[in-house]
Design an enzyme around this catalytic site. Structure first.
Site, mmCIF file in Angstrom:
data_model
loop_
_atom_site.group_PDB
_atom_site.id
_atom_site.type_symbol
_atom_site.label_atom_id
_atom_site.label_comp_id
_atom_site.label_asym_id
_atom_site.label_seq_id
_atom_site.Cartn_x
_atom_site.Cartn_y
_atom_site.Cartn_z
ATOM 1 N N HIS A 173 0.977 -1.031 0.157
ATOM 2 C CA HIS A 173 -0.223 0.098 0.043
ATOM 3 C C HIS A 173 1.029 1.334 0.442
ATOM 4 O O HIS A 173 0.202 2.636 -1.144
ATOM 5 C CB HIS A 173 -1.058 -0.647 1.674
ATOM 6 C CG HIS A 173 -1.306 1.143 1.166
ATOM 7 N ND1 HIS A 173 -3.005 1.676 1.245
ATOM 8 C CD2 HIS A 173 -1.268 2.664 2.313
ATOM 9 C CE1 HIS A 173 -3.385 2.586 1.243
ATOM 10 N NE2 HIS A 173 -2.795 3.667 2.355
ATOM 11 N N GLU A 174 1.945 1.399 1.023
ATOM 12 C CA GLU A 174 2.596 2.642 0.872
ATOM 13 C C GLU A 174 3.663 2.692 -0.525
ATOM 14 O O GLU A 174 4.274 3.507 -0.455
ATOM 15 C CB GLU A 174 3.585 2.133 2.405
ATOM 16 C CG GLU A 174 2.782 1.841 3.173
ATOM 17 C CD GLU A 174 2.226 3.458 3.462
ATOM 18 O OE1 GLU A 174 1.745 4.446 3.206
ATOM 19 O OE2 GLU A 174 0.961 2.821 4.059
ATOM 20 N N HIS A 177 1.833 4.049 -3.273
ATOM 21 C CA HIS A 177 1.320 5.382 -3.283
ATOM 22 C C HIS A 177 2.700 6.397 -3.492
ATOM 23 O O HIS A 177 2.539 7.344 -4.319
ATOM 24 C CB HIS A 177 1.675 6.377 -1.030
ATOM 25 C CG HIS A 177 0.028 6.057 -0.586
ATOM 26 N ND1 HIS A 177 -0.579 6.550 -0.964
ATOM 27 C CD2 HIS A 177 -0.359 5.601 0.559
ATOM 28 C CE1 HIS A 177 -1.970 6.521 -0.497
ATOM 29 N NE2 HIS A 177 -1.255 6.074 1.135
ATOM 30 N N GLU A 198 -6.582 6.788 -1.301
ATOM 31 C CA GLU A 198 -6.747 6.226 -0.217
ATOM 32 C C GLU A 198 -6.634 5.020 -1.718
ATOM 33 O O GLU A 198 -6.233 3.666 -1.166
ATOM 34 C CB GLU A 198 -6.322 5.910 1.007
ATOM 35 C CG GLU A 198 -6.126 6.857 2.073
ATOM 36 C CD GLU A 198 -5.004 6.388 2.014
ATOM 37 O OE1 GLU A 198 -4.869 4.914 3.030
ATOM 38 O OE2 GLU A 198 -4.104 7.101 2.166
#
Length: 293
Positions: A149-150, A153, A227
């Site tokens: 997930h990071e 980003h 997100e």
């Protein structure tokens, strides 16, 4: 479209948006003659707004890695000292290669709360950090999903686009608040030859606060959409099941409570502040989006 290919397009669109904002302000202020009441030309006002609006946002972005390390006390794993740290660095390296970005710095900070964040001005020199609480409470596959997930980003260029959007909002706030101040000051005084009075300054301050609140709503709306994109990116990297499992484990855990305000938008957990001012969507909504994809 891959995450690596989508990033330049989104940055280009935001740059064009910034230029369009300045152009629109220039035309409106020139046609209305409002800029003459500021004691500066339209170009001077726009330059002032751009310097202060984008300046603070870009400086904050440039310093984001060091500020993140300082504010959380996170330690970068230059030389992993145990198998857990080695696994963490190797996992981020694997995910970065799959995403087409340079290897981020990997850091860990001491906190009982499960959380993670990514920051940095450049995709190939970013920072991915996780808390000790996350490493203790999650299974390896769930930790990997959070790291994915990071990394998503970073691959999406979210730190840059958030800063660019904040810069656009800052320009709106600076210019529109001074327009309101000028209008109020003109209504309170019939003397067109005098400079800005107390009404101008008070009205400008109040308008800047109000417009700042509205700008925050726009930025937080974009953060919530970001997100969902990062969750989808993580699902592409490790599969939806581990990401769903990680979000389910986070339910009821207010994970961004220990993050500084500037980093909360880049954390894995949902914000304590609900509704329009929340930087993260509800966890249930994120889980539902992953299941529907």
């Amino acid at each position: 479209m891959s995450m690596a290919r989508a990033w330049p397009l989104r940055i280009t669109l935001f740059v064009l948006t910034n230029l369009a904002v300045l152009l629109v302000f220039g035309v409106v202020l020139s046609l209305t003659g409002v800029s003459a009441q500021f004691g500066m030309s339209t170009g001077g006002l726009l330059l002032f707004a751009a310097l202060f609006g984008f300046g603070g946002s870009l400086v904050s972005l440039a310093m984001s890695k060091q500020m993140a390390l300082w504010s959380t006390g996170a330690k970068v794993l230059r030389q992993p000292s145990n198998t857990s740290e080695r696994w963490l660095v190797d996992t981020v390296s694997e995910l970065a290669q799959k995403s087409g970005i340079g290897m981020p710095d990997v850091a860990v900070w001491d906190s009982p709360v499960a959380n993670a964040f990514a920051t940095g001005a450049r995709r190939n020199h970013a920072l991915v950090a996780v808390s000790t609480g996350l490493l203790r409470t999650m299974r390896p596959e769930e930790v990997k999903a959070v790291l994915a997930h990071e990394v998503a980003h970073v691959a999406n260029g979210d730190m840059v686009t958030m800063s660019m959007l904040q810069g656009v909002m800052n320009v709106f706030v600076i210019v529109l608040s001074r327009v309101v101040g000028s209008i109020v000051d003109g209504a309170l005084s019939q003397d067109e030859d005098r400079g800005p009075g107390m009404g101008y300054f008070l009205a400008t301050i109040v308008a800047q606060i109000l417009f700042g609140v509205l700008a925050s709503i726009v930025v937080m709306w974009f953060s919530r959409r970001r997100e969902f994109r990062a969750d989808a990116g993580a699902a592409e990297l490790v599969g939806p099941a581990p990401m769903i499992a990680a979000l389910q484990r986070l339910k009821g855990n207010e994970g961004d409570a220990d993050l500084p305000q500037d980093l909360a938008a880049f954390g894995i957990n949902q914000s304590q502040i609900a509704g329009l001012f929340s930087s993260h969507p509800p966890l249930d909504d994120r889980i539902a989006a992953l299941r529907a994809s």
